[in-house]
Design an enzyme around this catalytic site. Structure first.
Site, PDB file in Angstrom:
ATOM      1  N   THR B 190     -73.419  19.059 -42.376  1.00 19.29           N
ATOM      2  CA  THR B 190     -73.208  17.577 -42.554  1.00 19.29           C
ATOM      3  C   THR B 190     -71.998  17.556 -42.539  1.00 19.29           C
ATOM      4  O   THR B 190     -70.986  18.265 -42.990  1.00 19.29           O
ATOM      5  CB  THR B 190     -73.805  17.409 -43.993  1.00 19.29           C
ATOM      6  OG1 THR B 190     -75.112  17.570 -44.169  1.00 19.29           O
ATOM      7  CG2 THR B 190     -73.540  15.901 -44.200  1.00 19.29           C
ATOM      8  N   GLY B 229     -72.349  22.670 -50.230  1.00 15.59           N
ATOM      9  CA  GLY B 229     -72.551  23.348 -51.395  1.00 15.59           C
ATOM     10  C   GLY B 229     -71.706  24.863 -51.512  1.00 15.59           C
ATOM     11  O   GLY B 229     -71.985  25.619 -50.569  1.00 15.59           O
ATOM     12  N   GLU B 469     -81.137  16.630 -47.153  1.00 17.70           N
ATOM     13  CA  GLU B 469     -82.398  17.397 -46.250  1.00 17.70           C
ATOM     14  C   GLU B 469     -83.172  16.353 -45.731  1.00 17.70           C
ATOM     15  O   GLU B 469     -84.222  16.595 -45.359  1.00 17.70           O
ATOM     16  CB  GLU B 469     -83.259  18.271 -47.008  1.00 17.70           C
ATOM     17  CG  GLU B 469     -82.457  19.402 -47.778  1.00 17.70           C
ATOM     18  CD  GLU B 469     -82.212  20.533 -46.974  1.00 17.70           C
ATOM     19  OE1 GLU B 469     -82.759  20.748 -45.677  1.00 17.70           O
ATOM     20  OE2 GLU B 469     -80.825  21.027 -46.855  1.00 17.70           O
TER      21      GLU B 469
END
Lengths: 252, 733
Positions: B190, B229, B469
């Site tokens: 992303t 993350g 997602e």
């Protein structure tokens, strides 16, 4: 040298005990059962003795009905090499009978050391280890909080927790040891070991095959809950407290 | 001796006082009647059906593995276990700073690693191993979303990418190290400017033929990797997704492995990392921003399962078509969507369990003159708010299990339908989860605000599910697009519908009876017919509207955009029909009995609440006004029928040990009723101890020992619990 460990399947220590309505005993159906915590400690000690090289094999033994096999699989999953199940039927077996069975098994397996938990948390008898030592005429170290084995001299040095402190004994092997809480921290069984234990063979024996006659010489007449404690009362001031102590409790 | 006997006398007096009530019966401080609350288990009827069988249906798989994992959590102080009576509750402490939460999350991971939870997560293969992985993941998510995301990023995204995008040289180098958590990976896909539209990302990789390296760059600020993350604090390696430029031609999105931190935790040169900062939830995950400044990675670091670059700079690929190549590339990411969908169901269950227990203990207003206040769940309006959500959750549970089974048995042929199912179920189940969480928070009133009671905090933690997602709206558009394609293909080829459950389109149009009786409304045939009718009609209408716009001169894409209202309704119709079918299938596998009847009630409730909540049934005339009213009345009746089962279903639907969740209704009563002593078991032995017996009570001794060890932060004995379930399960198998 072989180490034999006797383990017992009992109601789990964390379960809230209920007495059966007919007062014949404690509710055990649909209740979580586990290996007696002291027996776990005994098994752990046996495993450590084997890992230190002082013994070659750890054999776990349990006396009781068919469900005992669960406890023996737990023992195998923790690392015991073999397991023996003595099927004594559904009736509960008392310490003297268990001691007689263990004596017979010892004469078959010939271990150098027999380790048990100091007591079972369901009956709190604290008798089996002592009785089997007496029957076998073996030395005993009970309430062990530390065990050191000398393989050369075939001697076990046992530190025992007694009321006055710690007593150190030196036992010639073969001997009987019963374990107390502070002896060790039992190891976890990992899921892979549990799965492996699933397929190990557990030898099954009956008391008859061991030439042991189990005649129950104790009869449980009644089991009742202890009387419930009355709820406490909150007092609102010191004066009221003194008043209650003086007039109701009649202590002052 | 004298002081001894005086003490003994005192003790005897006190013991006597405790045992015998005092003769003066007037007790000026008796507890008022209003403080008597009972846990719902005492007042509700025992379950009328086999709870274990219900659990097997709803959990689907790996029951003993889940219980084993919960036991592990109960045993470690890292999971903040608290004992209330004979139960252990575990819940993360959300009142910590984000740094503290991140640190404790890492420690929890290390603990689980030591206990062997992650064995086979990356190196294992086969349907059983994958199902078990999913089961563990669900259990971890029930405990703490941050923990599951932190693990998911490294094991499933990074590890999965190495496994499925990479080849042997990547597997040999990184798979085992990932499983052992020696390498902590993250997934840099992303960007600030591109999330759902993966193909639009702007990071660029250029091949340098002279050095045999890829040079990776962040050309502008919108190209910085965002929300990665694990990147902000701990990750050592990452998968970089970037456009690949070979000889001036853009070959599309490719994945490269790069190290971003060395073993000492220092960021590698040519990599800049920043922290995304505090979030409304999930502060146990350290999300980071990454910029690449001419970062050079060896040619071998290109994950080359689908395409490769030879040393001389030549680009080769086994799939010629760029779109197909991209689809093959993205296929492994489906795992994430499957897992998110399944997790969402479990969180709904947690929230509903808490809400139902609360509603069965909390009272408000009495409806008769001198009567007691009424339990919340006895109000029809409260039932209307909660019970349909429970039915939906159970139905979605079946759908999630169906999706999981589909996924673990995937083949290249089924990839497309798995993509559709995972998209539609991920969107629907996460939306339902958020709705359930909101409703449950409100249904618990003020108690829903307490972090300790979990429902409120879950709102912040799980809200992200609807946008990560794949944004849910984008995913549902993909579903309607795929359905449209199926429709047009079937029409063009004059071939029957095959796949995605659309076979019902080949049958004649279902007929809905004009007069609906209660019996008809509750029949599976009626419910399926009705939902299939809606799907069939909407599909036809959607295709019609799109072609109408095209006939007016609009492009296909524009026509699809303009028809978004129908597309939305169609995607929802498809999903609800699918869910109903999977739930009905599970119901049919049961032999007749109370469990099957209960499943029938839940299934009817699901179908009818779908009808009740969708305006399209009236808008397009699938039901007459009278029929719609009859359906609405039936839902009310179903609420009444489900009310006696509410506690068993909602509460025991959670994996045992159910006390993993900190239950508000128990806690708020025991917590707030100050002065109510916790009932302590006094055993004969402790009475004996007053008189000086010798043998201590074994159970008390063990319990005290365990308590002390826990309090001192050490781990506890208790293999007893840990593999009791496993041992029992071994016997069952």
């Amino acid at each position: 040298m072989k180490v034999m460990v006797a383990v017992k399947r009992v109601v789990d220590y964390a379960v809230k005990i209920r007495v059966k309505p007919d007062k014949s005993g404690v509710e055990t159906s649909n209740v979580k059962m586990s290996m007696n915590p002291f027996c776990e400690i005994a098994l752990e000690e046996a495993l450590r003795i084997r890992e230190a090289g002082a013994a070659a094999e750890v054999v776990a033994v349990s006396v009781g009905p068919a469900q005992c096999v669960d406890t023996l699989r737990t023992a195998l999953a923790m690392g015991a090499d073999r397991a023996v199940h003595v099927d004594a039927g559904a009736a509960p077996v008392l310490p003297l009978s268990v001691a007689k069975i263990l004596k017979a098994l010892v004469q078959v397996e010939k271990p150098g050391l027999l380790i048990l938990g100091k007591q079972a948390i369901d009956d709190d008898c604290n008798q089996t280890g002592q009785m089997v030592a007496g029957l076998l005429r073996w030395p005993q170290g009970t309430f062990a909080s530390k065990v050191v084995l000398d393989k050369e001299k075939q001697v076990a040095t046992v530190e025992r927790e007694v009321d006055g402190g710690i007593e150190t004994l030196s036992l010639d092997l073969p001997a009987v040891i019963t374990t107390d809480l502070r002896l060790n921290q039992p190891r976890y069984a990992t899921l892979p070991n549990i799965m492996k234990a699933k397929s190990k063979v557990i030898k099954k024996v009956t008391p008859a095959e061991l030439n042991v006659e189990l005649k129950p010489d104790l009869e449980v007449v009644q089991v009742t809950e202890p009387p419930k404690r009355k709820a406490g009362v909150i007092v609102s001031s010191v004066d009221e407290l003194i008043d209650k102590l003086k007039n109701e409790a009649r202590i002052l | 001796m004298d002081p001894q006997s005086a003490a003994a006398r005192h003790v005897a007096v006190i013991a006597g006082h405790l045992n015998c009530p005092s003769p003066s019966a007037a007790a000026p401080l008796a507890l008022a009647a209003c403080l008597r609350y009972d846990p719902p288990e005492l007042s509700e009827n025992p379950p009328a059906f086999d709870l274990a069988a219900l659990r097997r249906i709803l959990d689907g798989h790996d029951l003993e593995a889940r219980d084993w994992l919960f036991r592990l959590m109960e045993e470690s102080p890292l999971f903040c276990p608290r004992r209330r009576g004979d139960r252990t509750f575990v819940a993360p402490d959300y009142n910590q700073t984000k740094e503290q939460q991140r640190a404790v999350t890492m420690r929890r991971i290390e603990y689980l690693l030591r206990r062997g939870v992650f064995e086979g997560w990356v190196t294992g293969s086969g349907p059983e191993a994958e199902l078990r992985k999913l089961a563990f993941f669900e259990c971890i998510a029930i405990y703490d979303h941050s923990l599951s995301i932190k693990l998911g990023v490294t094991y499933f995204l990074w590890g999965g990418a190495i496994r499925f995008f990479g080849t042997k040289r990547h597997h040999d180098k990184w798979l085992k190290a990932t499983e052992d958590y020696q390498v902590k990976g993250c997934f840099a896909m992303t960007e600030l400017g591109h999330g759902s539209n993966v193909r639009g990302i702007e990071t660029i990789a250029i091949y340098d033929t002279n050095t045999g390296e890829f040079v990776i760059n962040t050309p502008c600020e919108s190209a910085q990797k965002y929300w990665i993350g694990g990147a902000a604090n701990h990750a050592t390696h990452t998968i970089i997704f970037s456009q690949l430029l070979i000889n001036g031609t853009n070959q599309g999105i490719h994945a490269f492995v790069a190290q971003i931190r060395d073993a000492d935790g220092n960021v590698c040169p040519n990599v800049r990392i920043a922290d995304c900062g505090h979030k409304i939830g999930l502060n146990g995950v350290d999300n980071g921003r990454i910029w690449f400044d001419n970062l050079r990675v060896p040619r071998e670091n290109l994950l080359n399962s689908v395409a490769d670059v030879l040393p001389d700079g030549q680009y080769v690929s086994s799939i010629k078509d760029k779109d197909k190549r991209f689809a093959a590339f993205m296929a492994p990411l489906t795992f994430g969507r499957v897992n998110i969908a399944a997790t969402a169901v479990y969180i709904s269950k947690v929230a509903l369990a808490i809400t139902v227990r609360y509603a069965l203990t909390r009272r408000a207003f009495s409806i008769s003159a001198n009567g007691p206040e009424v339990l919340l769940l006895d109000y029809p309006s409260h039932q209307w708010r909660i019970l349909p959500l429970i039915a939906k959750t159970c139905a979605m549970s079946s759908a999630a299990n169906y999706l999981k089974r589909l996924y673990v048995k995937r083949t290249p042929e089924t990839n497309k339908s798995i993509h559709i199912y995972s998209s539609s179920l991920k969107a629907t189940l996460t939306w339902h989860n958020m709705r359930a969480l909101q409703e449950c928070r409100k249904a618990c009133g003020g108690q829903g605000l307490k972090t300790e009671n979990r429902i409120g905090i879950l709102n912040g933690e799980y809200d992200v599910q609807s946008t990560f997602e794949g944004d849910n709206n984008v995913l549902m558009q993909q579903v309607s697009k795929a359905l449209l394609a199926e429709y047009l293909a079937a029409e063009k080829m004059k071939s029957p519908f095959n796949g995605l459950g659309l076979e019902h389109m080949n049958d004649p149009c279902p007929i809905i009876p004009a007069n609906l009786t209660s019996c008809t409304i509750r029949s599976i045939k009626f419910q399926l017919d009705l939902l299939c009718l809606r799907e069939r009609d909407l599909l036809g209408r959607y295709a019609g509207e799109v072609s109408q716009y095209q006939a007016q001169g609009e492009s296909k894409q524009k026509a699809v955009l303009l028809s978004h209202q129908l597309a939305d309704e169609l995607a929802r119709a498809f999903t609800e029909r699918t869910i109903l079918q999977t739930f009905a299938d599970d119901e049919m596998t049961q032999s007749a009995g109370p469990l099957k009847e209960l499943l029938g009630l839940l299934r009817s409730m699901y179908a009818l609440i779908c009808v009740e909540e969708d305006a399209s049934f009236l808008r397009y005339g699938y039901l007459s006004l009278e029929s719609a009213a009859a359906v609405r009345k039936e839902v009310m009746k179903l609420c009444g029928d489900l009310r006696p089962h509410a506690l068993s279903v909602a509460f025991h639907v959670l994996p045992t040990p159910i006390w993993i969740v900190y239950l508000s209704s128990l806690s708020w009563l025991r917590h707030h009723a100050r002065g109510t002593p916790l009932l302590r078991r006094t055993t004969a032995a402790s009475h004996e101890q007053l008189a000086g017996a010798v043998v201590p009570d074994g159970r008390e001794e063990v319990a005290t020992h365990v308590r002390k060890r826990r309090a001192s932060g050490r781990t506890v004995i208790s293999n007893c619990g840990a593999f009791n379930e496993a041992a029992a399960a071994i016997k069952d198998q």
